[in-house]
Design an enzyme around this catalytic site. Sequence first.
Site, mmCIF file in Angstrom:
data_model
loop_
_atom_site.group_PDB
_atom_site.id
_atom_site.type_symbol
_atom_site.label_atom_id
_atom_site.label_comp_id
_atom_site.label_asym_id
_atom_site.label_seq_id
_atom_site.Cartn_x
_atom_site.Cartn_y
_atom_site.Cartn_z
ATOM 1 N N HIS A 1 -20.404 -4.064 -82.533
ATOM 2 C CA HIS A 1 -20.350 -2.971 -83.515
ATOM 3 C C HIS A 1 -19.074 -3.070 -84.340
ATOM 4 O O HIS A 1 -19.080 -2.816 -85.550
ATOM 5 C CB HIS A 1 -20.365 -1.607 -82.815
ATOM 6 C CG HIS A 1 -21.597 -1.337 -82.016
ATOM 7 N ND1 HIS A 1 -21.593 -1.302 -80.638
ATOM 8 C CD2 HIS A 1 -22.871 -1.064 -82.396
ATOM 9 C CE1 HIS A 1 -22.813 -1.030 -80.201
ATOM 10 N NE2 HIS A 1 -23.614 -0.887 -81.246
ATOM 11 N N GLY B 1 -26.708 -6.004 -86.947
ATOM 12 C CA GLY B 1 -26.343 -7.181 -86.169
ATOM 13 C C GLY B 1 -27.515 -8.138 -86.010
ATOM 14 O O GLY B 1 -28.668 -7.718 -85.873
ATOM 15 N N GLN B 2 -27.200 -9.426 -85.983
ATOM 16 C CA GLN B 2 -28.241 -10.442 -85.803
ATOM 17 C C GLN B 2 -28.810 -10.436 -84.381
ATOM 18 O O GLN B 2 -29.876 -10.996 -84.126
ATOM 19 C CB GLN B 2 -27.672 -11.833 -86.112
ATOM 20 C CG GLN B 2 -28.784 -12.857 -86.342
ATOM 21 C CD GLN B 2 -28.320 -14.274 -86.181
ATOM 22 O OE1 GLN B 2 -27.370 -14.680 -86.832
ATOM 23 N NE2 GLN B 2 -29.004 -15.032 -85.321
ATOM 24 N N SER C 1 -24.030 -6.313 -75.791
ATOM 25 C CA SER C 1 -25.072 -5.303 -75.908
ATOM 26 C C SER C 1 -24.590 -4.078 -75.150
ATOM 27 O O SER C 1 -23.930 -4.205 -74.105
ATOM 28 C CB SER C 1 -26.364 -5.821 -75.267
ATOM 29 O OG SER C 1 -27.232 -4.737 -74.953
ATOM 30 N N ARG D 1 -26.383 -2.346 -73.434
ATOM 31 C CA ARG D 1 -27.117 -2.361 -72.168
ATOM 32 C C ARG D 1 -26.468 -3.267 -71.127
ATOM 33 O O ARG D 1 -26.839 -3.212 -69.961
ATOM 34 C CB ARG D 1 -28.581 -2.745 -72.393
ATOM 35 C CG ARG D 1 -29.357 -1.662 -73.162
ATOM 36 C CD ARG D 1 -30.851 -1.903 -73.191
ATOM 37 N NE ARG D 1 -31.588 -0.741 -73.655
ATOM 38 C CZ ARG D 1 -32.001 -0.552 -74.912
ATOM 39 N NH1 ARG D 1 -31.754 -1.465 -75.833
ATOM 40 N NH2 ARG D 1 -32.664 0.539 -75.246
#
Length: 284
Positions: free
Chosen positions: A39, A149-150, A187, A189
Amino acid sequence: MGMKIITQIRQMQAESNKLRHQGKKIGFVPTMGALHEGHLSLIRQARLENDVVVMSIFVNPIQFGPEEDYQTYPRDFSRDEELAKDGGVEIIFYPAVEEMYPQELLTFVNVERLTDGLCGKFRPDHFRGVTTVVAKLFNIVKPHRTYFGQKDYQQAVVIKHMIEDLNFDIELVIVPIVRDSDGLALSSRNTYLSQKERASALVLSKSLQQAKELLDSGERHSKNVISRMNDLIKGEKLARVQYIEIVDSQTLEPVEIVEKEVLIALAVIIGKTRLIDNMVLKYN
Ligand code: PAF
């Protein structure tokens, strides 16, 4: 100016109208919070290209399936606030669910076909939830540019198509994946992973690296590349492949023979955590 936190749609719209009236360019980074270096790289890029950076933090219920992690999705506003401030965000738009969805939602934005494959196959209403909330956020934040984001490659392609189809006057900027030094794609997560699971999760980026090596050495049949990736992941006890696909990078349609630009994308479940990763490669 110091960083502002805005929770009301009307106030965000008024702020954006004022900034636009002053001739300021607005860069917008939509997020669900639980910020990480990925981010922050979106924020940095937005800083470089705009006068004002707006970041939204909203865990969007309508993009989660009934069995998914909406309730447990990591939420830590004060940490996010600090990171955003240090990153140079001017405004955080932080609405409550009731602010974004005050009545039964009867209007959805649905991008067809591009959402059928890859993650769409396993998360049936996910992209409809994403495109709907992003369209709402565009109408609220009124940005000139937006940063994705890719890592969520399919999401970025779907948003690009939505912007074009619905004539949003917004430039989409796609920012490369940020990885930990051992290769794990960042991530929110990843916070779910135990130490053992985190070690297993390296198999996603390793399998992509292996695919690249095979293709670099001349392999052109997708099924051979996919089968080698599957073999590698099968060797990890905690990992279960959800999908591995090689698709055209624009249409997201599977390709049998690798030529031009392709996306290699995969979703793997590590313990109970679903992780995705991808790589874009170009061959003649
Ligand atoms: O990528 C995400 O974090 C979300 O899908 C987004 C774009 C913020 C929409 O809720």
